[in-house]
Design a protein around this motif. Sequence first.
Motif, PDB file in Angstrom:
ATOM      1  N   ASN A  65      38.243  34.885   9.336  1.00 35.06           N
ATOM      2  CA  ASN A  65      39.300  34.114   8.628  1.00 35.06           C
ATOM      3  C   ASN A  65      40.765  34.690   8.874  1.00 35.06           C
ATOM      4  N   ASP A  66      41.826  34.303   8.150  1.00 40.17           N
ATOM      5  CA  ASP A  66      43.140  34.451   8.575  1.00 40.17           C
ATOM      6  C   ASP A  66      43.283  36.161   8.262  1.00 40.17           C
ATOM      7  N   ALA A  67      42.839  36.570   7.432  1.00 39.36           N
ATOM      8  CA  ALA A  67      42.859  38.068   7.180  1.00 39.36           C
ATOM      9  C   ALA A  67      42.619  38.944   8.137  1.00 39.36           C
ATOM     10  N   ASP A  68      41.183  38.382   8.619  1.00 43.18           N
ATOM     11  CA  ASP A  68      40.651  39.237   9.906  1.00 43.18           C
ATOM     12  C   ASP A  68      41.736  39.124  11.075  1.00 43.18           C
ATOM     13  N   VAL A  69      42.245  38.022  11.417  1.00 46.55           N
ATOM     14  CA  VAL A  69      43.192  37.951  12.531  1.00 46.55           C
ATOM     15  C   VAL A  69      44.433  38.814  12.239  1.00 46.55           C
ATOM     16  N   LEU A  70      44.967  38.710  11.102  1.00 45.54           N
ATOM     17  CA  LEU A  70      46.066  39.609  10.557  1.00 45.54           C
ATOM     18  C   LEU A  70      45.834  40.974  10.763  1.00 45.54           C
ATOM     19  N   PHE A  71      44.691  41.315  10.275  1.00 43.12           N
ATOM     20  CA  PHE A  71      44.323  42.694  10.474  1.00 43.12           C
ATOM     21  C   PHE A  71      44.211  43.325  11.929  1.00 43.12           C
ATOM     22  N   ALA A  72      43.687  42.631  12.679  1.00 38.82           N
ATOM     23  CA  ALA A  72      43.676  43.003  14.141  1.00 38.82           C
ATOM     24  C   ALA A  72      44.979  42.927  14.737  1.00 38.82           C
ATOM     25  N   GLN A  73      45.777  41.908  14.457  1.00 38.96           N
ATOM     26  CA  GLN A  73      47.033  41.785  15.128  1.00 38.96           C
ATOM     27  C   GLN A  73      48.178  42.783  14.797  1.00 38.96           C
ATOM     28  N   GLN A  74      48.123  43.437  13.436  1.00 39.35           N
ATOM     29  CA  GLN A  74      48.894  44.305  12.865  1.00 39.35           C
ATOM     30  C   GLN A  74      48.340  45.816  13.134  1.00 39.35           C
ATOM     31  N   MET A  75      46.930  45.979  13.075  1.00 39.97           N
ATOM     32  CA  MET A  75      46.561  47.472  13.318  1.00 39.97           C
ATOM     33  C   MET A  75      46.394  47.780  14.813  1.00 39.97           C
ATOM     34  N   ILE A  76      46.402  46.658  15.910  1.00 41.71           N
ATOM     35  CA  ILE A  76      46.860  47.102  17.362  1.00 41.71           C
ATOM     36  C   ILE A  76      47.959  47.885  17.497  1.00 41.71           C
ATOM     37  N   LYS A 190      42.294  48.414   3.518  1.00 42.62           N
ATOM     38  CA  LYS A 190      41.683  48.190   2.437  1.00 42.62           C
ATOM     39  C   LYS A 190      42.036  46.663   1.927  1.00 42.62           C
ATOM     40  N   ASP A 191      43.307  46.138   2.443  1.00 44.63           N
ATOM     41  CA  ASP A 191      43.371  44.519   2.543  1.00 44.63           C
ATOM     42  C   ASP A 191      42.379  43.998   3.256  1.00 44.63           C
ATOM     43  N   GLU A 192      41.863  44.247   4.265  1.00 45.94           N
ATOM     44  CA  GLU A 192      40.777  43.770   5.147  1.00 45.94           C
ATOM     45  C   GLU A 192      39.604  43.931   4.438  1.00 45.94           C
ATOM     46  N   GLN A 193      39.234  44.938   3.740  1.00 44.53           N
ATOM     47  CA  GLN A 193      37.896  44.945   2.920  1.00 44.53           C
ATOM     48  C   GLN A 193      37.997  44.214   1.886  1.00 44.53           C
ATOM     49  N   LYS A 194      39.235  43.724   1.228  1.00 42.33           N
ATOM     50  CA  LYS A 194      39.192  42.867   0.117  1.00 42.33           C
ATOM     51  C   LYS A 194      39.077  41.445   0.415  1.00 42.33           C
ATOM     52  N   ASN A 195      39.886  41.167   1.593  1.00 45.88           N
ATOM     53  CA  ASN A 195      40.226  39.595   2.036  1.00 45.88           C
ATOM     54  C   ASN A 195      39.455  39.292   3.126  1.00 45.88           C
ATOM     55  N   GLY A 196      39.073  40.013   4.084  1.00 43.28           N
ATOM     56  CA  GLY A 196      38.467  39.557   5.454  1.00 43.28           C
ATOM     57  C   GLY A 196      36.855  39.059   5.320  1.00 43.28           C
ATOM     58  N   SER A 197      36.569  38.585   6.451  1.00 43.19           N
ATOM     59  CA  SER A 197      35.257  37.824   6.183  1.00 43.19           C
ATOM     60  C   SER A 197      34.189  38.223   7.466  1.00 43.19           C
ATOM     61  N   ASN A 198      35.073  38.644   8.417  1.00 44.96           N
ATOM     62  CA  ASN A 198      34.237  39.037   9.640  1.00 44.96           C
ATOM     63  C   ASN A 198      33.617  40.332   9.509  1.00 44.96           C
ATOM     64  N   THR A 199      32.186  40.470   9.708  1.00 45.21           N
ATOM     65  CA  THR A 199      31.544  41.675   9.485  1.00 45.21           C
ATOM     66  C   THR A 199      31.927  43.105  10.178  1.00 45.21           C
ATOM     67  N   ALA A 205      37.352  48.393   9.139  1.00 48.55           N
ATOM     68  CA  ALA A 205      38.378  48.766   7.888  1.00 48.55           C
ATOM     69  C   ALA A 205      37.677  49.821   7.246  1.00 48.55           C
ATOM     70  N   ASP A 206      36.304  49.892   7.085  1.00 52.29           N
ATOM     71  CA  ASP A 206      35.595  50.978   6.168  1.00 52.29           C
ATOM     72  C   ASP A 206      35.847  52.196   7.000  1.00 52.29           C
ATOM     73  N   ALA A 207      35.627  52.111   8.223  1.00 53.29           N
ATOM     74  CA  ALA A 207      35.800  53.496   9.069  1.00 53.29           C
ATOM     75  C   ALA A 207      37.388  54.029   9.099  1.00 53.29           C
ATOM     76  N   VAL A 208      38.346  52.874   9.161  1.00 52.89           N
ATOM     77  CA  VAL A 208      39.703  53.428   9.368  1.00 52.89           C
ATOM     78  C   VAL A 208      39.862  54.204   7.687  1.00 52.89           C
ATOM     79  N   VAL A 209      39.503  53.563   6.460  1.00 56.78           N
ATOM     80  CA  VAL A 209      39.613  54.035   5.425  1.00 56.78           C
ATOM     81  C   VAL A 209      38.996  55.412   5.440  1.00 56.78           C
TER      82      VAL A 209
END
Length: 226
Positions: A65-76, A190-199, A205-209
């Motif tokens: 979903n959009d949260a997964d995309v944003l997570f990757a685009q920002q975390m890179i 944590k935002d990804e954990q809450k809003n993301g859908s991609n496994t 995200a779990d590993a980063v936290v």
Amino acid sequence: MSASPSAAARRRTLAAAGTVAALALTLAACGSSEGSKSSDSSMPGMNHSSGNSTSAPATPGGAFNDADVLFAQQMIPHHQQAIEMAKLADDRAADPEIKDLAAAIEKAQDPEINTMKGWLKSWDKPLPSPSSSMGDMPGMNHDSGGSSGMVGMMSDQDMTDLKAAAGKDFDKKFAQLMIGHHQGAVTMAKDEQKNGSNTDARKLADAVVAAQTAEIEKMNKILDRL
């Protein structure tokens, strides 16, 4: 007179044998036809009622979903800056723990960058530009700190100051800046954990936290003794 019945009997026997043979041929033909159908159904691509759904490749990158995309685009770029900071420790740090921590950051985050780039490509989403400040990316929070607006990102001045430091001064600046940087990454994860859908994205995200929270604790202890 006895020869005629014998001849008649032989004719009846031959007729019966012919009937049996014809029946056998008919049955064989039917069996061959059924066997041909069975063989056809086992050919690759012929059985449309089973097999295809399980052998078909999964959707590239899995559901997202959009949260997964944003997570990757920002975390890179966030990871890229952490690696840039870590590389400075090679010839500037004095504390062995700082050097070890910097090496661990490089080792962990570089593969994660490649992984997230792979997700974005498979999702047909744009990669962040290496030269971009990311300020124009969707969902960016321009009040969250750093030059890019991402939580924990160092400003240009922060990076300049870190590059100018050496020895114990570098160690303290590195720990202080990296703590803030890691806290930003944890917030994003944590935002990804809450809003993301991609496994896979949620697992990262779990590993980063987990990893960066532990490193924050370690750097706080280093600061206490410096």
